[in-house]
Design a protein around this motif. Structure first.
Motif, PDB file in Angstrom:
ATOM      1  N   MET A   1      19.580  -4.957  34.856  1.00  0.00           N
ATOM      2  CA  MET A   1      20.794  -4.799  34.042  1.00  0.00           C
ATOM      3  C   MET A   1      21.708  -6.007  34.281  1.00  0.00           C
ATOM      4  O   MET A   1      22.277  -6.179  35.354  1.00  0.00           O
ATOM      5  N   TYR A   2      21.799  -6.860  33.269  1.00  0.00           N
ATOM      6  CA  TYR A   2      22.696  -8.010  33.324  1.00  0.00           C
ATOM      7  C   TYR A   2      24.004  -7.604  32.636  1.00  0.00           C
ATOM      8  O   TYR A   2      23.965  -7.080  31.514  1.00  0.00           O
ATOM      9  N   THR A   3      25.133  -7.879  33.273  1.00  0.00           N
ATOM     10  CA  THR A   3      26.408  -7.482  32.673  1.00  0.00           C
ATOM     11  C   THR A   3      27.449  -8.590  32.859  1.00  0.00           C
ATOM     12  O   THR A   3      27.376  -9.371  33.814  1.00  0.00           O
ATOM     13  N   ALA A   4      28.386  -8.615  31.948  1.00  0.00           N
ATOM     14  CA  ALA A   4      29.532  -9.523  32.128  1.00  0.00           C
ATOM     15  C   ALA A   4      30.730  -8.936  31.405  1.00  0.00           C
ATOM     16  O   ALA A   4      30.593  -8.322  30.343  1.00  0.00           O
ATOM     17  N   LYS A   5      31.891  -9.106  32.015  1.00  0.00           N
ATOM     18  CA  LYS A   5      33.160  -8.822  31.356  1.00  0.00           C
ATOM     19  C   LYS A   5      33.910 -10.145  31.320  1.00  0.00           C
ATOM     20  O   LYS A   5      33.813 -10.937  32.283  1.00  0.00           O
ATOM     21  N   ARG A   6      34.643 -10.358  30.244  1.00  0.00           N
ATOM     22  CA  ARG A   6      35.357 -11.626  30.064  1.00  0.00           C
ATOM     23  C   ARG A   6      36.234 -11.960  31.275  1.00  0.00           C
ATOM     24  O   ARG A   6      37.010 -11.107  31.736  1.00  0.00           O
TER      25      ARG A   6
ATOM     26  N   MET B   1      18.381 -15.772  27.571  1.00  0.00           N
ATOM     27  CA  MET B   1      19.751 -16.149  27.940  1.00  0.00           C
ATOM     28  C   MET B   1      20.091 -15.592  29.330  1.00  0.00           C
ATOM     29  O   MET B   1      20.715 -16.279  30.143  1.00  0.00           O
ATOM     30  N   ALA B   2      19.646 -14.376  29.590  1.00  0.00           N
ATOM     31  CA  ALA B   2      19.894 -13.778  30.909  1.00  0.00           C
ATOM     32  C   ALA B   2      19.208 -14.615  31.988  1.00  0.00           C
ATOM     33  O   ALA B   2      19.754 -14.809  33.083  1.00  0.00           O
ATOM     34  N   SER B   3      18.018 -15.148  31.683  1.00  0.00           N
ATOM     35  CA  SER B   3      17.299 -15.978  32.668  1.00  0.00           C
ATOM     36  C   SER B   3      18.054 -17.268  32.953  1.00  0.00           C
ATOM     37  O   SER B   3      18.104 -17.722  34.099  1.00  0.00           O
ATOM     38  N   VAL B   4      18.636 -17.871  31.914  1.00  0.00           N
ATOM     39  CA  VAL B   4      19.441 -19.081  32.143  1.00  0.00           C
ATOM     40  C   VAL B   4      20.660 -18.708  32.991  1.00  0.00           C
ATOM     41  O   VAL B   4      21.017 -19.410  33.945  1.00  0.00           O
ATOM     42  N   ALA B   5      21.279 -17.578  32.664  1.00  0.00           N
ATOM     43  CA  ALA B   5      22.476 -17.153  33.417  1.00  0.00           C
ATOM     44  C   ALA B   5      22.154 -16.929  34.889  1.00  0.00           C
ATOM     45  O   ALA B   5      22.973 -17.228  35.764  1.00  0.00           O
ATOM     46  N   ALA B   6      20.965 -16.419  35.169  1.00  0.00           N
ATOM     47  CA  ALA B   6      20.620 -16.086  36.558  1.00  0.00           C
ATOM     48  C   ALA B   6      19.971 -17.270  37.283  1.00  0.00           C
ATOM     49  O   ALA B   6      19.548 -17.136  38.435  1.00  0.00           O
ATOM     50  N   GLY B   7      19.851 -18.413  36.608  1.00  0.00           N
ATOM     51  CA  GLY B   7      19.323 -19.610  37.270  1.00  0.00           C
ATOM     52  C   GLY B   7      17.803 -19.708  37.261  1.00  0.00           C
ATOM     53  O   GLY B   7      17.234 -20.620  37.868  1.00  0.00           O
TER      54      GLY B   7
ATOM     55  N   ALA C   1      25.701 -14.738  25.254  1.00  0.00           N
ATOM     56  CA  ALA C   1      26.680 -15.833  25.226  1.00  0.00           C
ATOM     57  C   ALA C   1      27.760 -15.607  26.292  1.00  0.00           C
ATOM     58  O   ALA C   1      28.162 -16.544  26.987  1.00  0.00           O
ATOM     59  N   LEU C   2      28.217 -14.362  26.442  1.00  0.00           N
ATOM     60  CA  LEU C   2      29.243 -14.094  27.460  1.00  0.00           C
ATOM     61  C   LEU C   2      28.632 -14.161  28.867  1.00  0.00           C
ATOM     62  O   LEU C   2      29.234 -14.714  29.794  1.00  0.00           O
ATOM     63  N   ILE C   3      27.437 -13.602  29.011  1.00  0.00           N
ATOM     64  CA  ILE C   3      26.828 -13.560  30.351  1.00  0.00           C
ATOM     65  C   ILE C   3      26.602 -14.991  30.864  1.00  0.00           C
ATOM     66  O   ILE C   3      26.896 -15.306  32.022  1.00  0.00           O
ATOM     67  N   ILE C   4      26.137 -15.895  29.970  1.00  0.00           N
ATOM     68  CA  ILE C   4      25.934 -17.306  30.372  1.00  0.00           C
ATOM     69  C   ILE C   4      27.273 -17.950  30.769  1.00  0.00           C
ATOM     70  O   ILE C   4      27.380 -18.613  31.796  1.00  0.00           O
ATOM     71  N   LYS C   5      28.278 -17.730  29.920  1.00  0.00           N
ATOM     72  CA  LYS C   5      29.581 -18.354  30.194  1.00  0.00           C
ATOM     73  C   LYS C   5      30.126 -17.874  31.543  1.00  0.00           C
ATOM     74  O   LYS C   5      30.592 -18.664  32.364  1.00  0.00           O
ATOM     75  N   GLU C   6      30.037 -16.571  31.763  1.00  0.00           N
ATOM     76  CA  GLU C   6      30.580 -16.005  33.004  1.00  0.00           C
ATOM     77  C   GLU C   6      29.758 -16.414  34.223  1.00  0.00           C
ATOM     78  O   GLU C   6      30.224 -16.328  35.357  1.00  0.00           O
TER      79      GLU C   6
END
Ligand code: IPD
Length: 266
Positions: A123-128, A192-198, A217-222
């Motif tokens: 579960m990948y999550t992000a809040k602004r 995108m989640a994979s890019v966010a997690a490195g 898009a938000l998960i990567i930015k965060e």
């Protein structure tokens, strides 16, 4: 926008988990490889139905609702963007790389993003402005800046238009001897989640839709990464093309190598 804790209803998680190993009933949409299953439809119906009970005045954009003829209209109102099964082709083949992707937008900005792979329980999550997480643990992009050391995801997509297929091959051949490795895993949101997690350094695709990329898009930015239009301008969620990367420097090395395509907007 006030946030509570974020999770996905356990029944939605269960529907996908149970259906994953069973024989699927598969229909096609825009072409013979653009697939939809009864699980896509059931999950979307349940998610939107439950959210509407709590937020009757909010707007919704759902992949299967749009396929069924509903408008894909992004306004300034609070809007939930739902891809009930991203990576439907993987799901149909029981390849364990599909997910639910859910985003909440207000004034066209993503405020909450959730990407959930129910098969691997990720579960990948992000809040602004509050960071990005995988199963509640903070995640961060790799920060790779060197093209020759980068692992890049370049999807084939679900479109058999000759120009699109030739363009995909041009991009693959332009990149393959310049990067560490190329991958195509079949789920935009999980890419995108994979890019966010490195785990990967860059992902780009032409022809994707807003429901494939809004949460990511938000998960990567965060997670400290960047999402851009494929020509280097700001990302337009409705423009059907996107590049995301561990660093702007890396994205700007890849962009000039790409064959640029334009699509009718979502
Ligand atoms: C698809 C997947 C795939 C991508 C396609 C998308 P769907 O979404 O994300 O990786 O290449 O462009 O349409 O149809 O499985 O939700």
């Amino acid at each position: 926008m006030p946030y509570g804790s974020i999770t996905l209803h356990p029944v939605c998680q269960q529907i996908i988990k149970e259906a994953f190993y069973k024989k699927k009933s598969v229909l096609t949409k825009s072409c013979e490889v653009d697939l939809v299953t009864e699980t896509d439809q059931a999950v979307e119906k349940m998610l939107i139905g439950r959210i509407k009970e709590n937020f009757p005045n909010h707007m919704f954009i759902g992949e299967e609702s749009v396929a069924a003829g509903e408008k894909c209209d992004l306004t300034n109102d609070p809007t939930w963007i739902v891809d009930p099964v991203d990576g439907t082709m993987n799901f149909v083949h029981s390849f364990p790389h599909s997910c639910i992707s859910l985003a909440v937008l207000y004034h066209k900005d993503v405020h909450i993003g959730i990407i959930f792979n129910p098969i691997l329980d990720q579960m990948y999550t992000a809040k602004r402005n509050q960071g990005a997480f995988l199963n509640d643990k903070p995640i961060r992009v790799s920060e790779e800046e060197d093209l020759s050391k980068s692992l890049v995801i370049a999807e084939f997509g679900t479109n058999r238009d000759t120009k699109k297929m030739e363009s995909v091959l041009k991009n693959v051949s332009a990149l393959m001897n310049k990067v560490h490795g190329l991958r195509a895993m079949g789920s935009a949101a999980l890419n995108m989640a994979s890019v966010a997690a490195g785990g990967a350094d860059c992902y780009f695709e032409f022809g994707i839709h807003v429901w494939d990329i809004a949460a990511g898009a938000l998960i990567i930015k965060e997670a400290g990464g960047i999402c851009l239009d494929t020509e280097g301008g700001p990302l337009d969620l409705m423009s059907r093309r996107m590049i995301c990367a561990s660093s702007e420097k890396l994205a700007l090395q890849i962009i000039p190598l790409l064959d640029q395509l334009k699509f009718e907007r979502d």
